[in-house]
Scaffold this motif. Structure first.
Motif, PDB file in Angstrom:
ATOM      1  N   LYS A  88      44.082  41.897  45.576  1.00 33.61           N
ATOM      2  CA  LYS A  88      43.977  40.928  46.665  1.00 33.61           C
ATOM      3  C   LYS A  88      42.597  40.286  46.630  1.00 33.61           C
ATOM      4  O   LYS A  88      41.584  40.982  46.546  1.00 33.61           O
ATOM      5  N   LEU A  90      39.851  37.457  48.351  1.00 32.79           N
ATOM      6  CA  LEU A  90      39.377  36.556  49.392  1.00 32.79           C
ATOM      7  C   LEU A  90      38.508  35.531  48.678  1.00 32.79           C
ATOM      8  O   LEU A  90      37.507  35.892  48.049  1.00 32.79           O
ATOM      9  N   GLU A 100      43.242  33.462  51.020  1.00 32.47           N
ATOM     10  CA  GLU A 100      43.619  34.667  50.291  1.00 32.47           C
ATOM     11  C   GLU A 100      44.619  34.354  49.182  1.00 32.47           C
ATOM     12  O   GLU A 100      45.410  33.413  49.298  1.00 32.47           O
ATOM     13  N   CYS A 341      49.428  38.716  54.087  1.00 31.57           N
ATOM     14  CA  CYS A 341      48.535  37.570  54.150  1.00 31.57           C
ATOM     15  C   CYS A 341      47.882  37.428  55.525  1.00 31.57           C
ATOM     16  O   CYS A 341      48.455  37.754  56.552  1.00 31.57           O
ATOM     17  N   ARG A 345      41.276  37.648  55.530  1.00 34.88           N
ATOM     18  CA  ARG A 345      40.534  36.462  55.973  1.00 34.88           C
ATOM     19  C   ARG A 345      40.117  36.609  57.429  1.00 34.88           C
ATOM     20  O   ARG A 345      38.986  36.273  57.797  1.00 34.88           O
TER      21      ARG A 345
END
Length: 358
Positions: A88, A90, A100, A341, A345
């Motif tokens: 994952k 950012l 993301e 998701c 963030r």
């Protein structure tokens, strides 16, 4: 953090389609073949500066650098799942906003889930991406660079792309269509759109428009409810486009393209996960060439929704299958890194706001 706003006075060259780029170069007095040369540097070799375009003259490289900028993203944070290798990311945009992207490994190849907006204004109650609303939409170059950056950082080729990250793709329709054009270009990344899925909460007018384009992509509908009462409570878009209207557009999409529709259904305990809901959903989808992707809801602390037990989820799946509806439970990847998701963030933005107050 210091910000460089030099790009504001220049054009985004990576967001131009091949025909647009060629037309602009010809207007500058360049030969037509120059468009393919530069396009290849941008999307095949993925250079970060015009100086790297070594088959161009120094004078042309200097002229291009005065007129255009080459978009780039930077990695703020990277998490790797110890359970299944899911990665994952950012990613920081040029204006210091962030989005993301998630790289997932399957038997058939690597798949990347990317964002199409910074935030979202659709207001779906079970989604962390929409809590702070919409900041802005992404440019084609920024969506492309989610793929380019992750493949460079991971060292792995991506064979499937999913537009299911932060944002509503159809709320950024024109930029998404240009992104698809560039992504599938033989002179660029050259990804067949049959290997791309686009997820929408149900902007019906855009479904009809996409059907006419016959791109070959897989359309995923975030349905999440068997009736208007439940869907309107959790998804405000349903008040504009009720389920019957949405499903009518889906049937048109299949009739026009021949591509099976995928329906996303987040199971929320006590809200939409009872057997009667499964039966009602089966009635709604009767006669459609469709697949239902059941998703155990990801808890969002601001909402209070909970997922049911495994037995409850399996019972819902079996009820659909008993009525002739193809249904699977989505394999959860990256469970140990919050791969759903919007969460990473949101945590980063909250931390940044706290730091700015100090």
């Amino acid at each position: 953090m210091e910000r460089n706003f030099e790009w504001q006075n220049k054009a985004d060259i990576k967001s131009l389609t091949l025909s647009e780029l060629t037309e602009q170069l010809v207007a500058l007095g360049q030969p037509k073949f120059r468009g393919k040369q530069i396009y290849s540097w941008l999307h095949e070799k993925r250079v970060k500066s015009f100086d790297e375009m070594t088959n161009l003259s120094a004078a042309l490289r200097e002229d291009l650098s005065k007129r255009y900028y080459i978009n780039q993203l930077s990695v703020i944070k990277k998490l790797v799942s110890k359970l299944d290798g899911t990665q994952k990311y950012l990613l920081r945009l040029k204006d210091n906003n962030c989005v993301e992207a998630v790289l997932m490994k399957y038997r058939y190849g690597n798949s990347i889930c990317i964002s199409t907006q910074v935030g979202c204004r659709m207001g779906c109650k079970f989604c962390a991406s929409t809590l702070a609303g919409l900041v802005r939409s992404l440019e084609p170059s920024e969506m492309l660079d989610e793929i380019y950056t992750v493949t460079e950082e991971s060292g792995q080729r991506v064979s499937n792309v999913v537009l299911m990250g932060i944002g509503e793709p159809f709320d950024n329709y024109d930029n998404v269509m240009k992104f698809l054009d560039i992504l599938s270009s033989p002179e660029g990344y050259n990804l067949s759109l049959r290997h791309l899925s686009l997820s929408t909460c149900g902007l019906v007018d855009r479904i009809y428009e996409l059907a006419e384009k016959k791109t070959g992509l897989t359309l995923s509908i975030s349905l999440h409810a068997p009736n208007d009462e439940i869907r309107s409570q959790t998804m405000p878009i349903n008040k504009r486009y009720p389920i019957d209207e949405l499903l009518k557009a889906c049937r048109y999409y299949f009739k026009t393209t021949g591509r099976r529709i995928s329906f996303e259904y987040a199971l929320i305990e006590g809200v939409n996960d009872e057997i009667r809901h499964a039966n009602e959903l089966a009635d709604r989808l009767k006669g459609m060439s469709a697949h239902v992707n059941l998703i155990p809801v990801n808890p969002v602390k601001e909402r209070g929704f909970k997922r049911g037990s495994r037995q409850r989820i399996e019972a819902f799946q079996k009820a659909l299958e008993a009525r002739g509806v193809n249904a699977t439970v989505r394999r959860e990847l990256g469970a140990d890194i919050n791969a759903a998701c919007g969460q990473l963030r949101r945590e980063y933005d909250q931390q940044r706001q706290e730091e700015e107050k100090q």
